[in-house]
Design an enzyme around this catalytic site. Structure first.
Site, PDB file in Angstrom:
ATOM      1  N   GLU A 140      -0.148  -9.349  -0.745  1.00 43.08           N
ATOM      2  CA  GLU A 140      -1.532  -9.938  -0.802  1.00 43.08           C
ATOM      3  C   GLU A 140      -2.208  -9.705  -2.020  1.00 43.08           C
ATOM      4  O   GLU A 140      -3.022 -10.717  -2.451  1.00 43.08           O
ATOM      5  CB  GLU A 140      -2.182  -8.758   0.275  1.00 43.08           C
ATOM      6  N   GLY A 156       0.866  -4.974   0.807  1.00 42.55           N
ATOM      7  CA  GLY A 156      -0.345  -5.120  -0.097  1.00 42.55           C
ATOM      8  C   GLY A 156       0.132  -5.887  -1.377  1.00 42.55           C
ATOM      9  O   GLY A 156      -0.662  -6.550  -2.109  1.00 42.55           O
ATOM     10  N   ALA A 197       1.006  -1.320   0.044  1.00 43.33           N
ATOM     11  CA  ALA A 197       0.105  -0.105  -0.013  1.00 43.33           C
ATOM     12  C   ALA A 197       0.943   1.138   0.067  1.00 43.33           C
ATOM     13  O   ALA A 197       2.089   1.171   0.398  1.00 43.33           O
ATOM     14  CB  ALA A 197      -0.785   0.080   1.266  1.00 43.33           C
ATOM     15  N   GLU A 236       4.353  -4.974   7.235  1.00 48.03           N
ATOM     16  CA  GLU A 236       3.463  -4.115   7.681  1.00 48.03           C
ATOM     17  C   GLU A 236       3.812  -3.874   9.420  1.00 48.03           C
ATOM     18  O   GLU A 236       3.833  -2.808   9.862  1.00 48.03           O
ATOM     19  CB  GLU A 236       1.992  -4.645   7.703  1.00 48.03           C
TER      20      GLU A 236
HETATM   21  N1  CO8 Z   1       4.463   3.340  -0.438  1.00 50.28           N
HETATM   22  C1  CO8 Z   1       4.921   4.612  -0.965  1.00 50.28           C
HETATM   23  N2  CO8 Z   1       6.113   4.767  -1.506  1.00 50.28           N
HETATM   24  C2  CO8 Z   1       6.676   3.759  -1.561  1.00 50.28           C
HETATM   25  C3  CO8 Z   1       6.445   2.559  -1.054  1.00 50.28           C
HETATM   26  C4  CO8 Z   1       5.400   2.255  -0.436  1.00 50.28           C
HETATM   27  N3  CO8 Z   1       5.005   1.252   0.032  1.00 50.28           N
HETATM   28  N4  CO8 Z   1       7.690   1.475  -1.495  1.00 50.28           N
HETATM   29  C5  CO8 Z   1       8.479   2.519  -1.986  1.00 50.28           C
HETATM   30  N5  CO8 Z   1       8.010   3.560  -2.028  1.00 50.28           N
HETATM   31  C6  CO8 Z   1       8.827   4.906  -2.683  1.00 50.28           C
HETATM   32  C7  CO8 Z   1       9.917   5.283  -1.634  1.00 50.28           C
HETATM   33  O1  CO8 Z   1       9.117   6.227  -0.995  1.00 50.28           O
HETATM   34  C8  CO8 Z   1      10.860   5.934  -2.678  1.00 50.28           C
HETATM   35  O2  CO8 Z   1      10.281   7.579  -3.068  1.00 50.28           O
HETATM   36  P1  CO8 Z   1      11.129   8.530  -3.128  1.00 50.28           P
HETATM   37  O3  CO8 Z   1      11.867   8.356  -4.356  1.00 50.28           O
HETATM   38  O4  CO8 Z   1      10.030   9.652  -3.257  1.00 50.28           O
HETATM   39  O5  CO8 Z   1      11.892   8.812  -1.846  1.00 50.28           O
HETATM   40  C9  CO8 Z   1      10.832   5.351  -3.929  1.00 50.28           C
HETATM   41  O6  CO8 Z   1       9.442   4.535  -3.914  1.00 50.28           O
HETATM   42  C10 CO8 Z   1      11.919   4.223  -4.062  1.00 50.28           C
HETATM   43  O7  CO8 Z   1      11.950   3.563  -2.762  1.00 50.28           O
HETATM   44  P2  CO8 Z   1      13.131   3.019  -2.259  1.00 50.28           P
HETATM   45  O8  CO8 Z   1      14.306   4.040  -2.357  1.00 50.28           O
HETATM   46  O9  CO8 Z   1      13.099   2.530  -0.804  1.00 50.28           O
HETATM   47  O10 CO8 Z   1      13.665   1.749  -3.172  1.00 50.28           O
HETATM   48  P3  CO8 Z   1      14.606   0.439  -2.939  1.00 50.28           P
HETATM   49  O11 CO8 Z   1      14.750  -0.070  -4.215  1.00 50.28           O
HETATM   50  O12 CO8 Z   1      15.779   0.907  -2.355  1.00 50.28           O
HETATM   51  O13 CO8 Z   1      13.711  -0.334  -2.036  1.00 50.28           O
HETATM   52  C11 CO8 Z   1      11.917  -1.357  -1.316  1.00 50.28           C
HETATM   53  C12 CO8 Z   1      12.766  -1.023  -2.438  1.00 50.28           C
HETATM   54  C13 CO8 Z   1      12.450  -2.594  -0.498  1.00 50.28           C
HETATM   55  C14 CO8 Z   1      10.437  -2.345  -1.878  1.00 50.28           C
HETATM   56  C15 CO8 Z   1      11.272  -0.445  -0.215  1.00 50.28           C
HETATM   57  O14 CO8 Z   1      10.760   0.612  -1.020  1.00 50.28           O
HETATM   58  C16 CO8 Z   1      10.392  -0.637   0.924  1.00 50.28           C
HETATM   59  O15 CO8 Z   1      10.844  -1.374   1.813  1.00 50.28           O
HETATM   60  N6  CO8 Z   1       9.139  -0.265   0.516  1.00 50.28           N
HETATM   61  C17 CO8 Z   1       7.949  -0.322   1.417  1.00 50.28           C
HETATM   62  C18 CO8 Z   1       7.520  -1.949   1.763  1.00 50.28           C
HETATM   63  C19 CO8 Z   1       6.349  -1.683   2.878  1.00 50.28           C
HETATM   64  O16 CO8 Z   1       7.020  -1.623   3.754  1.00 50.28           O
HETATM   65  N7  CO8 Z   1       5.544  -2.208   2.466  1.00 50.28           N
HETATM   66  C20 CO8 Z   1       4.230  -2.470   3.172  1.00 50.28           C
HETATM   67  C21 CO8 Z   1       3.289  -1.239   3.036  1.00 50.28           C
HETATM   68  S1  CO8 Z   1       2.146  -1.180   4.178  1.00 50.28           S
HETATM   69  C22 CO8 Z   1       0.773  -2.354   3.458  1.00 50.28           C
HETATM   70  O17 CO8 Z   1       1.116  -2.725   2.341  1.00 50.28           O
HETATM   71  C23 CO8 Z   1      -0.408  -2.582   4.094  1.00 50.28           C
HETATM   72  C24 CO8 Z   1      -1.342  -3.247   3.203  1.00 50.28           C
HETATM   73  C25 CO8 Z   1      -3.089  -2.920   3.634  1.00 50.28           C
HETATM   74  C26 CO8 Z   1      -3.824  -3.235   2.580  1.00 50.28           C
HETATM   75  C27 CO8 Z   1      -3.649  -3.129   1.174  1.00 50.28           C
HETATM   76  C28 CO8 Z   1      -4.239  -2.027   0.636  1.00 50.28           C
HETATM   77  C29 CO8 Z   1      -3.451  -1.598  -0.713  1.00 50.28           C
END
Ligand code: CO8
Length: 255
Positions: free
Chosen positions: A109, A106, A63, A129
């Site tokens: 999921e 997500g 998400a 999460e």
């Molecule tokens: N949401 C928003 N922005 C994101 C997300 C995200 N989940 N993941 C990455 N981004 C953005 C970063 O903020 C960054 O943006 P900016 O360039 O503006 O700073 C850009 O994408 C690149 O990200 P990274 O520099 O972190 O990229 P990497 O290649 O180094 O890392 C990863 C990739 C490992 C995927 C890393 O970005 C990461 O860990 N992301 C978050 C993963 C996470 O925590 N996901 C869970 C989110 S909560 C959730 O999913 C709840 C589900 C609820 C129900 C479903 C509803 C849809």
């Protein structure tokens, strides 16, 4: 447009999420578009099987955290996220997820809404999460445990640590692991193979596997038996069995 729909030869639809700047994070626009597409292709008789993919670098990083960071419970209730997941949950045709890179939160999921998951060797699955202070909200605590069992699911959910594609395959979260560059082609080939099968049989198998696994065994077996008997009213049953006995290739009509 962050989500692309292509209708391919062989009665296959390919849906690709393409929002690389946010690692395919599932914001409202992406989820709304996915919902629209799944409603559209559910009704389209020319589509027999669908493939859902991200880019060749990431499936989906979950998400959109930026869109949730300051939300209150009432905001989340009013957003009613389940509305956009419903068309995927209820999609009646076989759905294959083609996973390259991260399928997190997500995103994991989303992959678990599919019936078959093809993953690249470099794919990573996880439910992180807990690391941002929440819990999975689109079936992660429920579909994951049904796929891999309590003890594997608990470790993934409670640590938030991603697991590699081979480990996911070994525990039953992934159907098949292939080299990263072959994920989409393999998923599409499988989709064409399934799309050529008798469509009513394919849909009934999906319905029974999904509905039956949450029923008591006797009720599920009864549902299977009744559906099995119903298949004998289809033209594809007559054709499939006649073709077998006449030692020729069947020509299915989907009726
Ligand atoms: N949401 C928003 N922005 C994101 C997300 C995200 N989940 N993941 C990455 N981004 C953005 C970063 O903020 C960054 O943006 P900016 O360039 O503006 O700073 C850009 O994408 C690149 O990200 P990274 O520099 O972190 O990229 P990497 O290649 O180094 O890392 C990863 C990739 C490992 C995927 C890393 O970005 C990461 O860990 N992301 C978050 C993963 C996470 O925590 N996901 C869970 C989110 S909560 C959730 O999913 C709840 C589900 C609820 C129900 C479903 C509803 C849809």
């Amino acid at each position: 447009m962050d989500v692309k729909l292509e209708r391919l030869p062989g009665q296959v639809a390919c849906i690709r999420i393409d929002r690389p700047e946010a690692r395919n994070a599932l914001n409202a626009a992406v989820r709304e578009r996915l919902a629209e597409i799944f409603i559209e292709i559910a009704q389209d008789e020319t589509v027999h099987c669908a493939v859902l993919a991200g880019t060749d670098k990431v499936f989906a990083a979950g998400a959109d955290i930026k869109a949730m960071a300051t939300a209150e419970p009432v905001d989340m209730m009013l957003r009613a996220g389940e509305r956009t997941w419903a068309p995927l949950k209820d999609f009646p045709k076989p759905l294959i997820a083609a996973v390259n890179g991260y399928a997190l939160g997500g995103g994991c999921e989303l992959a678990m809404h599919a019936d078959i998951i093809i993953a690249g060797e470099g794919a990573r699955f996880g439910q992180p999460e807990i690391k941002v202070g929440i819990i999975p909200g689109a079936g992660g605590t429920q579909r994951l445990v049904r796929a891999v069992g309590k003890f594997k699911a608990m470790k993934i959910l409670l640590t938030g640590e991603p697991i590699a594609a081979r480990e996911a395959e070994a525990m039953g979260l992934v159907s098949e692991v292939v080299p990263d560059g072959e994920v989409l082609d393999r998923a599409l080939a499988l989709a064409r193979q399934i799309a050529a099968m008798p469509q009513l049989a394919a849909r009934k198998i999906k319905e029974l596997v999904l509905q039956g696994s949450d029923l008591p065994l006797e009720a599920a077996l009864l549902l299977e038996r009744n559906t099995f008997q119903l298949m004998f009213g289809t033209a594809d049953q007559k054709e499939g069995m006649a073709a077998f006995l006449e030692k020729r290739a069947p020509s299915f009509t989907g009726r």
